[in-house]
Design an enzyme around this catalytic site. Structure first.
Site, PDB file in Angstrom:
ATOM      1  N   ILE A   1      26.167 -16.432  52.316  1.00  0.00           N
ATOM      2  CA  ILE A   1      27.367 -15.673  52.654  1.00  0.00           C
ATOM      3  C   ILE A   1      27.678 -14.762  51.478  1.00  0.00           C
ATOM      4  O   ILE A   1      27.676 -15.205  50.327  1.00  0.00           O
ATOM      5  CB  ILE A   1      28.545 -16.619  52.959  1.00  0.00           C
ATOM      6  CG1 ILE A   1      28.246 -17.348  54.265  1.00  0.00           C
ATOM      7  CG2 ILE A   1      29.855 -15.856  53.032  1.00  0.00           C
ATOM      8  CD1 ILE A   1      29.258 -18.389  54.650  1.00  0.00           C
TER       9      ILE A   1
ATOM     10  N   HIS B   1      20.638 -10.830  63.431  1.00  0.00           N
ATOM     11  CA  HIS B   1      21.252 -12.116  63.764  1.00  0.00           C
ATOM     12  C   HIS B   1      20.678 -12.583  65.101  1.00  0.00           C
ATOM     13  O   HIS B   1      20.577 -11.789  66.041  1.00  0.00           O
ATOM     14  CB  HIS B   1      22.776 -11.958  63.857  1.00  0.00           C
ATOM     15  CG  HIS B   1      23.468 -13.239  64.165  1.00  0.00           C
ATOM     16  ND1 HIS B   1      23.642 -14.235  63.223  1.00  0.00           N
ATOM     17  CD2 HIS B   1      23.991 -13.721  65.322  1.00  0.00           C
ATOM     18  CE1 HIS B   1      24.264 -15.258  63.788  1.00  0.00           C
ATOM     19  NE2 HIS B   1      24.478 -14.966  65.056  1.00  0.00           N
TER      20      HIS B   1
ATOM     21  N   THR C   1      29.333  -5.785  57.464  1.00  0.00           N
ATOM     22  CA  THR C   1      30.710  -5.536  57.035  1.00  0.00           C
ATOM     23  C   THR C   1      31.291  -6.858  56.535  1.00  0.00           C
ATOM     24  O   THR C   1      30.606  -7.889  56.567  1.00  0.00           O
ATOM     25  CB  THR C   1      31.561  -4.993  58.206  1.00  0.00           C
ATOM     26  OG1 THR C   1      31.459  -5.916  59.289  1.00  0.00           O
ATOM     27  CG2 THR C   1      31.089  -3.620  58.642  1.00  0.00           C
TER      28      THR C   1
HETATM   29  C1  GAR Z   1      15.615 -14.993  62.175  1.00  0.00           C
HETATM   30  O1  GAR Z   1      15.676 -15.537  63.467  1.00  0.00           O
HETATM   31  C2  GAR Z   1      16.907 -14.269  61.858  1.00  0.00           C
HETATM   32  O2  GAR Z   1      17.488 -13.637  62.967  1.00  0.00           O
HETATM   33  C3  GAR Z   1      17.757 -15.428  61.400  1.00  0.00           C
HETATM   34  O3  GAR Z   1      16.908 -16.231  60.645  1.00  0.00           O
HETATM   35  C4  GAR Z   1      15.576 -16.084  61.115  1.00  0.00           C
HETATM   36  C5  GAR Z   1      14.716 -15.692  59.938  1.00  0.00           C
HETATM   37  O4  GAR Z   1      13.370 -15.701  60.298  1.00  0.00           O
HETATM   38  N1  GAR Z   1      18.873 -14.968  60.636  1.00  0.00           N
HETATM   39  C6  GAR Z   1      20.035 -15.599  60.597  1.00  0.00           C
HETATM   40  O5  GAR Z   1      20.249 -16.632  61.196  1.00  0.00           O
HETATM   41  C7  GAR Z   1      21.082 -14.946  59.736  1.00  0.00           C
HETATM   42  N2  GAR Z   1      22.372 -15.483  59.998  1.00  0.00           N
HETATM   43  P1  GAR Z   1      12.292 -15.004  59.359  1.00  0.00           P
HETATM   44  O6  GAR Z   1      12.547 -15.524  57.960  1.00  0.00           O
HETATM   45  O7  GAR Z   1      10.981 -15.488  59.915  1.00  0.00           O
HETATM   46  O8  GAR Z   1      12.499 -13.516  59.468  1.00  0.00           O
END
Ligand code: GAR
Length: 193
Positions: free
Chosen positions: A96, A113, A145
């Site tokens: 965060i 996200h 934001t």
């Molecule tokens: C992805 O699904 C992304 O959308 C999510 O974490 C994963 C990362 O995968 N992000 C969040 O949850 C952010 N709040 P990656 O490391 O294989 O790209």
């Protein structure tokens, strides 16, 4: 060519998709940018290995070494700024961010996200979508934001929820779409920066 710095905490598959789009890509995926660095808050983030293999500079700013979020974010910003990015890309960066950090990169920091925002900000998005009986799930690329998972939406992709889906199965289906929409959304945004 504009510089991008990508922040990761884990596997980095979205980062890898962006790197590949910048390296070559088909005409739809082509991203005219230099991935100046990949920065992680975890030294063991698997994505760092891929980045190093691609010859991309990497850096680690370990959040556990800092007493406050502000101190961590200040060091993170110094590291990011040393690569002079036009755009900061959060790709599975699971920290965060403080209001000061968000303000510093206002209009030039994006996140992906794993839900169809404004539905399901925060964690455990796929299980929550299943529990809510959603027929569709998906992912959202948005400007960052001050409010968590809430900035202006730049791109979305929806996938069907299938009978018998688990959170993991749904996450995998969504992640495939993330890899398509994130490089495209960045390519669309960059000329304006
Ligand atoms: C992805 O699904 C992304 O959308 C999510 O974490 C994963 C990362 O995968 N992000 C969040 O949850 C952010 N709040 P990656 O490391 O294989 O790209």
């Amino acid at each position: 060519m504009k510089n991008i710095v990508i922040l990761i905490s884990g596997g980095g598959s979205n980062m890898a998709a962006i790197v590949r789009a910048a390296q070559q890509g088909g005409w739809r995926e082509r991203l005219d940018a230099r991935i100046a660095a990949v920065v992680s808050n975890r030294a063991d983030a698997k994505g760092l290995v891929f980045a190093r293999e691609q010859g991309i500079p990497t850096a680690v700013v370990d959040h556990k070494q800092f007493a406050t979020r502000e101190a961590f974010d200040e060091q993170l910003a110094c590291t990011i700024d040393s690569f002079q990015p036009s755009l900061v890309v959060l790709a599975g960066f699971m920290r965060i961010l403080t209001p000061g950090f968000v303000e510093r990169y206002q209009g030039r920091m994006v996140n992906i996200h794993p839900s169809l925002l404004p539905a399901f900000p925060g964690l455990h998005t796929h299980q929550r979508a299943l529990d809510a009986g959603c027929r569709f799930a998906g992912a959202t690329v948005h400007q960052v934001t001050a409010e968590l998972d809430f900035g202006p939406i730049l791109a979305q992709a929806a996938v069907p929820v299938l009978p018998g889906d688990t959170a993991d199965a749904l996450a995998a289906r969504v992640l495939t779409q993330e890899h398509l929409i994130y490089p495209r959304a960045i390519a669309d945004l960059l000329p304006a920066l």
